[in-house]
Design an enzyme around this catalytic site. Structure first.
Site, PDB file in Angstrom:
ATOM      1  N   VAL A 242     -15.092  -3.433  -7.980  1.00 45.91           N
ATOM      2  CA  VAL A 242     -13.960  -2.735  -8.583  1.00 45.91           C
ATOM      3  C   VAL A 242     -13.287  -1.822  -7.555  1.00 45.91           C
ATOM      4  O   VAL A 242     -13.946  -0.974  -6.950  1.00 45.91           O
ATOM      5  CB  VAL A 242     -14.429  -1.897  -9.795  1.00 45.91           C
ATOM      6  N   GLU A 243     -11.994  -2.037  -7.347  1.00 52.15           N
ATOM      7  CA  GLU A 243     -11.216  -1.159  -6.456  1.00 52.15           C
ATOM      8  C   GLU A 243     -10.115  -0.521  -7.284  1.00 52.15           C
ATOM      9  O   GLU A 243      -9.251  -1.211  -7.821  1.00 52.15           O
ATOM     10  CB  GLU A 243     -10.642  -1.964  -5.289  1.00 52.15           C
TER      11      GLU A 243
END
Length: 497
Positions: A242-243
């Site tokens: 997850v960014e």
């Protein structure tokens, strides 16, 4: 079997992809629901087995062929990015070129990074051979953003494919045509199976992808949406990377090259209309050179132009972001900040002219929340220690920049961020061998580089006995003598400090 499978019937609706500068309809796409997404994942399951079985040399060859298509048709893809995202054509060419470099690296290094290799078995298992290998997950779901509609999702797609996975790609609803271009061009070099597929739609389509049985999810977007992605994945224990963006800081030390620092600050803050998750949003400058630095940034920012063929940057791609940018500017001014360039009048949707703010209190939204627009705040600090403390404050930890002739690497080592550039901005994004990712609310996991390849593979450890030894400790028949021998071995091998 062809790579583009027939789409199931029963679609709920279509949506339009628009030119953000003019509102012109570029194309229409289906809103894929759970039925369509699940069907795509099922097709990908078969494709994943085939893609894994063809072997690394064949995958490398196909990915190199895809790379050649991207090189040969860079201008075509860049024009599409320009029309659908709004960024200038030249900036789109830069984006595609960086993608080509990453694709080339992933294809060339997958075998070295993920191939089976021996591991020292150590003293306790000296009679065994130990090996480590990496296997593809199977099907990876990639949910991409609109601000870098090729570079960001390809940071997952390239590495996932190189690792042997099939991919189902859900691009942003603002840039679906770019996503379709990528999928169609890949099908030219891999026509046998739908190894890379497209699903389109809004948030519900992304949620359906997370719960459709994929083996891993790679997401780029807001922290709020990232939490929802994680919650959905948690229901099935589906791993995810997850960014979630940032509020990246830039530090200017007293010994910095001020011309370079100002030039890079303006680029890092204003390029792509400020719509860069690792863009420069906060600048901390040592007091002795503060006034001179601010003057240089002010002068350079005033030269930028929006709209038209000679625009420095394009429109705000997502209409709702204009209100966020406007609110941050107004909050900063209401709290006592000053606008040296622009101000509330800079917001003229779909464009926002450059805004340079100073004297903004640290608790203002312009300092704490991701603005995602062509604005920058500049703060005076007494010394580098204060700058580092300020840079590390807040909830994000994606990237950062440091400008100093002598202390750059030292200062960089003190910043709580996943990536830091010294005497430049965003350079780490163009180095394929370096991982991309952050900490805190910027997310977790890594794409790019060896870490990015391993992100899309699962490890398998194997030990194999080569010859028997008298010391047997993992048996009910070991006896007290074996334990005493074990104690002696531990004392001899590890007993000294």
């Amino acid at each position: 079997m062809t790579a583009v499978a027939p789409r199931p019937t029963g679609l709920s609706a279509d949506f339009d992809s628009l030119d953000p500068a003019t509102g012109e309809v570029l194309a229409s796409f289906p809103v894929d629901g759970a039925e369509q997404v699940t069907a795509a994942v099922q097709r990908a399951r078969t494709a994943a087995r085939w893609w894994a079985e063809v072997g690394e040399p064949a995958r490398r060859s196909r990915l190199r062929a895809w790379r050649a298509i991207l090189v040969q048709r860079t201008d075509e893809l860049a024009r599409l990015i320009h029309r659908e995202n709004g960024k200038p054509f030249d900036d789109a060419v830069v984006e595609v070129t960086i993608v080509i470099a990453h694709l080339a690296w992933a294809a060339s290094h997958a075998r070295k990074v993920l191939g089976k290799h021996r591991v020292n078995p150590g003293v306790l298992a000296a009679n065994h051979a130990a090996t480590l290998e990496y296997l593809p997950f199977g099907v990876v779901g990639v949910i991409g953003p609109w601000n870098y509609p090729v570079h960001t999702p390809m940071g997952s797609i390239s590495y996932a494919l190189a690792a042997g996975n099939a991919v189902v790609f859900k691009p942003s609803e603002y840039t679906p045509a770019v996503g379709r271009w990528l999928v169609d061009s890949f099908a030219e070099v891999v026509p046998e199976q739908p190894v890379l597929q497209l699903v389109t739609g809004f948030g519900d389509t992304g949620a359906a992808l997370c719960s459709a049985g994929v083996d891993k999810v790679a997401f780029t977007g807001s922290a709020a949406t990232g939490r929802r992605v994680m919650a959905t994945c948690a229901e099935t224990l589906t791993p995810c990377v997850v960014e979630c963006g940032g509020k990246d800081a830039l530090i200017v030390a007293a010994d910095a090259d001020l011309d370079l620092a100002a030039e890079q600050t303006v680029w890092g803050a204003m390029s792509n209309a400020g719509q860069t998750c690792a863009g420069v949003e906060r600048v901390y400058v040592e007091a002795p050179i503060y006034d001179e630095f601010v003057a240089k940034v002010t002068a350079q920012s005033q030269l930028l132009r929006t709209g038209g063929a000679a625009a420095s940057y394009g429109p705000i791609t997502m209409p709702g972001q204009v209100a966020v940018i406007s609110r941050h500017i107004e909050d900063a001014l209401a709290a006592g900040g000053r606008a040296l360039v622009g101000g509330p009048e800079s917001v003229r949707a779909p464009y926002v002219d450059p805004v340079v703010l100073v004297d903004v209190p640290a608790d203002c939204t312009a300092m704490t929340e991701e603005t995602f627009g062509p604005t920058v705040t500049i703060a005076k600090v007494a010394d580098v220690d204060e700058a580092v403390t300020a840079a590390n404050s807040g909830s994000y930890g994606l990237g950062a920049s440091v400008f100093s002739r002598k202390r750059g690497r030292e200062i960089a080592g003190r910043i709580d961020a996943g990536m830091v550039s010294v005497n430049s901005v965003l350079t780490y994004a163009s180095v394929p061998g370096l991982p991309w990712g952050g900490s805190k609310e910027s997310g977790f996991g890594r794409i790019h580089g060896p870490d990015g390849l391993r992100e899309f593979a699962r490890s398998r450890a194997i030990t194999s006995e080569r010859f028997p030894i008298p010391l047997k400790i993992t048996t009910f028949q070991r006896g007290e003598k074996a334990i005493e021998q074990l104690r002696q071995l531990a004392s001899t091998r590890w007993g000294r400090g």
